[in-house]
Design an enzyme around this catalytic site. Structure first.
Site, mmCIF file in Angstrom:
data_model
loop_
_atom_site.group_PDB
_atom_site.id
_atom_site.type_symbol
_atom_site.label_atom_id
_atom_site.label_comp_id
_atom_site.label_asym_id
_atom_site.label_seq_id
_atom_site.Cartn_x
_atom_site.Cartn_y
_atom_site.Cartn_z
ATOM 1 N N GLY A 283 0.814 -1.212 0.000
ATOM 2 C CA GLY A 283 0.000 0.000 0.000
ATOM 3 C C GLY A 283 0.847 1.262 0.000
ATOM 4 O O GLY A 283 0.484 2.272 -0.616
ATOM 5 N N ASP A 284 1.982 1.224 0.695
ATOM 6 C CA ASP A 284 2.897 2.363 0.706
ATOM 7 C C ASP A 284 3.509 2.568 -0.678
ATOM 8 O O ASP A 284 3.672 3.699 -1.138
ATOM 9 C CB ASP A 284 3.992 2.148 1.736
ATOM 10 C CG ASP A 284 3.437 1.807 3.114
ATOM 11 O OD1 ASP A 284 2.409 2.404 3.491
ATOM 12 O OD2 ASP A 284 4.018 0.942 3.793
#
Length: 304
Positions: free
Chosen positions: A247-248
């Protein structure tokens, strides 16, 4: 410049092992990485060729180890030593079956520390972006950061969940990035479907979010823009080796694509590619793997 803020960074001890409760478990492999969502974003941004600096806090010998690892990676940072002492946290990530994480608490923040962090933001200009991500040790600090940045006109990205997200929406962040489960939890809805997710993304815009990027895991992601355009993108099938940081990486890829093109569709495409490349790697994906995956990402605009 894209700044990231990680108020509670970690030293991530990542091991491959199949956990059997009540027994001594042996690892098949192990590695140590600097951790924390904002730090992951900065490292991925640097790999994609963007100018970035990781801001936040660190404490004790573990905090210094985090700084040293960032130096080894060539990732610029300014992690303030906490006035109250203590040690930065250690997280243990098991990448075997089942994938499991044990995250440490980390030291407490003092008002003096928060004030020093706010002072670091005086260098932010309108053309910059600031990513604020991870568990909010202090929701008032998150709000203070967003309020301080509002006067600069820079783009703010918020990646947190629960009450912290709710309370920060009034600061009108440029982008928020919940996953589908987090989105459902905000509204008390389980097993959220795509169409329901789009409707709830609209609700978040009514609460203050400008653009809403919702990650769907193996199904890709969708983006609802502030001018009410809806984009959807697929993920690429592959062998998932690690979901930590995907997600980062999505945020890093999105910001890279948007800074390069000012085009939401291209930003989403590169974001999905970076997330997939990370999921297929042992840690964060590389620039080469991200752009290789990018060729297989299809973005379509959906009628709202």
């Amino acid at each position: 410049m894209i700044y990231t803020i990680t108020t509670n960074p970690s030293l991530d001890y990542t091991v491959e092992a199949d956990l059997i409760p009540g027994q001594v478990n042996r690892t098949r492999s192990e590695a140590i990485y600097p951790g924390g969502k904002g730090i992951n974003v900065s490292i991925m941004l640097q790999r994609l060729g963007m100018e970035t600096r990781a801001l936040g806090f660190a404490a004790g010998h573990i905090g210094q180890a985090i700084r040293d690892l960032l130096d080894d990676l060539g990732c610029p940072h300014q992690l303030l030593e906490l006035s109250g002492g203590g040690q930065s946290r250690i997280n243990v990530k098991f990448t075997g079956r089942p994938e499991t994480a044990v995250n440490g608490l980390g030291p407490d923040l003092q008002q003096e520390d928060m004030n020093h962090l706010l002072e670091l933001l005086d260098v932010v200009h309108r053309e910059d972006s600031v990513v604020l991500s991870g568990w909010a040790q202090s929701i008032p600090l998150y709000i203070s950061i967003l309020q301080r940045l509002a006067s600069t006109g820079c783009a703010t990205v918020l990646d947190c969940s629960g009450e912290a997200l709710w309370q920060c929406l009034g600061c009108r962040p440029f982008l928020i990035k919940p996953n589908l489960n987090e989105l459902g939890s905000l509204f008390g809805v389980e097993d959220l479907e795509y169409a329901e997710g789009v409707e709830l993304a609209h609700q978040l815009q009514h609460e203050g979010a400008r653009n809403v990027l919702v990650s769907l895991g193996a199904d890709g992601a969708f983006l609802l823009t502030e001018d009410q355009r809806l984009f959807s993108a697929n993920a690429v099938p592959g062998t998932v080796r690690n979901t930590v940081g995907a997600g980062d990486a999505l945020i890093a890829g999105f910001l890279t694509g948007f800074h390069e093109s000012s085009d939401f569709a291209e930003a989403l495409r590169l974001g999905i590619a970076a997330g997939c490349a990370t999921a297929f790697d042992e840690w964060l994906g590389s620039r080469e793997s991200t752009y290789a995956v990018r060729e297989y990402i299809r973005v379509e605009e959906v009628t709202v």
